[in-house]
Motif scaffolding. Structure first.
Motif: not given
Length: 223
Positions: A115, A148, A125, A144, A212, A189
């Motif tokens: 990210g 996603w 990460k 997140y 991302y 987000t």
């Protein structure tokens, strides 16, 4: 943004119902008016954010990814995808019909991820050489948020013999070996929350678009 009111109403209804379930003499007409007004205000807030952020997202995507940049009109998300060359059978994402309509079922996933802020600063990460494993992807989505979901799920999921259209970015959904980078409006987000729990101890200010990258190593049913 297509169908945004429907999704907002479903989300807001849950909160209203839970808040009211122990109260007697519920005025359902008033409750319905409150839900509609809350959804209207939330849509206005998101529309306002999108007007501000859309040019920034487009500039970032076209500068960073060039001709590989793709755009999802229904979500406002820009993305770049590298599809796996493998021809093995793709994972079939599934869904159910619930009280508020169609919904995608959860899945498990193993991946490398990163990210970043738009200036390239990494805020989160996985540990180098150790992919992140989620036996239930909902645990990642809690952190997140829904961008996603859109990065993973297919555009269409067949539910009970009916093709149901979702807002997924890829026709088959994210598959083993695929790698996707994406940048979305901030309300998909961290939205109005400041994020400080990333691996790199970098603060993500509220209302800030982030980038991302997910390199998917495995995907399957919830374990």
């Amino acid at each position: 943004m297509k169908n945004i009111t429907k999704f907002l109403m479903a989300f807001l209804c849950l909160g209203m119902i839970f808040a009211s379930c122990n109260k007697d003499n519920i005025d359902y007409d008033e409750l319905n008016r409150q839900q509609i007004e809350a959804a209207r205000k939330e849509k206005a807030r998101r529309d306002s954010l999108l007007r501000i952020q859309a040019p920034q997202l487009e500039q970032y995507a076209k500068t960073k990814w060039g001709s590989d940049a793709k755009y999802s009109d229904s979500t406002g998300i820009w993305y770049k995808v590298e599809l796996a060359p493998s021809t093995e059978t793709p994972y079939a994402y599934t869904g159910t019909i619930g009280y508020y309509g169609p919904a995608a079922n959860a899945w498990s996933a193993t991946f490398n991820f990163k990210g970043e802020l738009m200036n390239g600063t990494v805020f989160d990460k996985n540990t180098d050489g150790v992919p992140k494993v989620y036996d239930d992807i909902r645990n990642a989505i809690k952190v997140y948020n829904t961008a996603w979901v859109q990065a993973f799920i297919p555009t269409i999921i067949n539910i009970q013999g009916q093709d149901v259209r979702f807002e997924g970015l890829l026709p088959k959904g994210l598959q083993k070996g695929d790698k996707i980078s994406f940048i979305s409006p901030s309300y998909y987000t961290f939205d109005q929350t400041e994020y400080t729990a990333g691996s790199e101890k970098v603060t993500v200010p509220k209302n800030t678009p982030v980038v991302y990258t997910i390199d998917l190593k495995a995907v399957g049913a919830v374990k």
